[in-house]
Motif scaffolding. Structure first.
Motif, PDB file in Angstrom:
ATOM      1  N   VAL A 141     -61.779  -8.419 -46.940  1.00 48.53           N
ATOM      2  CA  VAL A 141     -62.091  -9.700 -46.297  1.00 48.53           C
ATOM      3  C   VAL A 141     -63.259 -10.401 -46.983  1.00 48.53           C
ATOM      4  O   VAL A 141     -63.986  -9.801 -47.769  1.00 48.53           O
ATOM      5  N   ASP A 142     -63.426 -11.686 -46.673  1.00 47.38           N
ATOM      6  CA  ASP A 142     -64.618 -12.442 -47.038  1.00 47.38           C
ATOM      7  C   ASP A 142     -65.455 -12.585 -45.775  1.00 47.38           C
ATOM      8  O   ASP A 142     -64.902 -12.735 -44.669  1.00 47.38           O
TER       9      ASP A 142
ATOM     10  N   ILE B 273     -65.770 -12.867 -40.126  1.00 47.43           N
ATOM     11  CA  ILE B 273     -64.718 -12.909 -41.144  1.00 47.43           C
ATOM     12  C   ILE B 273     -64.346 -14.362 -41.411  1.00 47.43           C
ATOM     13  O   ILE B 273     -64.029 -15.109 -40.490  1.00 47.43           O
ATOM     14  N   THR B 274     -64.405 -14.766 -42.697  1.00 45.87           N
ATOM     15  CA  THR B 274     -64.074 -16.140 -43.085  1.00 45.87           C
ATOM     16  C   THR B 274     -62.726 -16.240 -43.792  1.00 45.87           C
ATOM     17  O   THR B 274     -62.171 -17.329 -43.887  1.00 45.87           O
ATOM     18  N   ALA B 275     -62.223 -15.126 -44.321  1.00 42.53           N
ATOM     19  CA  ALA B 275     -60.900 -15.083 -44.954  1.00 42.53           C
ATOM     20  C   ALA B 275     -60.426 -13.637 -44.972  1.00 42.53           C
ATOM     21  O   ALA B 275     -61.245 -12.715 -45.053  1.00 42.53           O
ATOM     22  N   VAL B 276     -59.117 -13.455 -44.884  1.00 41.95           N
ATOM     23  CA  VAL B 276     -58.519 -12.118 -44.888  1.00 41.95           C
ATOM     24  C   VAL B 276     -57.597 -12.014 -46.093  1.00 41.95           C
ATOM     25  O   VAL B 276     -56.745 -12.877 -46.303  1.00 41.95           O
TER      26      VAL B 276
ATOM     27  N   SER C 112     -59.060 -10.738 -38.616  1.00 41.12           N
ATOM     28  CA  SER C 112     -58.587 -12.120 -38.604  1.00 41.12           C
ATOM     29  C   SER C 112     -59.807 -13.035 -38.679  1.00 41.12           C
ATOM     30  O   SER C 112     -60.924 -12.640 -38.329  1.00 41.12           O
ATOM     31  N   VAL C 113     -59.580 -14.255 -39.132  1.00 40.41           N
ATOM     32  CA  VAL C 113     -60.667 -15.219 -39.304  1.00 40.41           C
ATOM     33  C   VAL C 113     -61.357 -15.451 -37.961  1.00 40.41           C
ATOM     34  O   VAL C 113     -60.705 -15.632 -36.933  1.00 40.41           O
ATOM     35  N   GLY C 114     -62.686 -15.409 -37.978  1.00 35.66           N
ATOM     36  CA  GLY C 114     -63.486 -15.645 -36.791  1.00 35.66           C
ATOM     37  C   GLY C 114     -63.919 -14.391 -36.058  1.00 35.66           C
ATOM     38  O   GLY C 114     -64.790 -14.463 -35.190  1.00 35.66           O
TER      39      GLY C 114
END
Length: 80
Positions: free
Chosen positions: A42-43, A33-36, A7-9
């Protein structure tokens, strides 16, 4: 214990590629993680001693037989 979901963060480990000439070896680096894009895709914002970089579309990696991970992948930090 259930498998964690990205998840983001969340903080994960990104495995750097290293250089072909061996000047730099493949290393685990802290990443956020900045995007899922799915449970394994992920990004990341990767934190390096030399600075920060952003990597899009990183695939989750599984440990090899020797415990190492493939360069360019991410994994959950080992529990210590």
């Amino acid at each position: 214990m259930p498998t964690p979901q990205p998840s983001v963060g969340r903080v994960v480990h990104y495995v750097s590629y290293g250089t072909p000439g061996g000047e730099y070896t493949s290393q685990c680096r802290a990443a956020i993680i900045t995007a899922v894009h799915g449970p394994f895709f992920v990004d990341l914002a990767v934190l390096n001693p030399e600075g920060m970089f952003f990597n899009c579309g990183v695939t989750h990696g599984e440990p090899r037989a020797d415990g190492s991970y493939e360069g360019g992948s991410w994994h959950w930090p080992e529990r210590v």
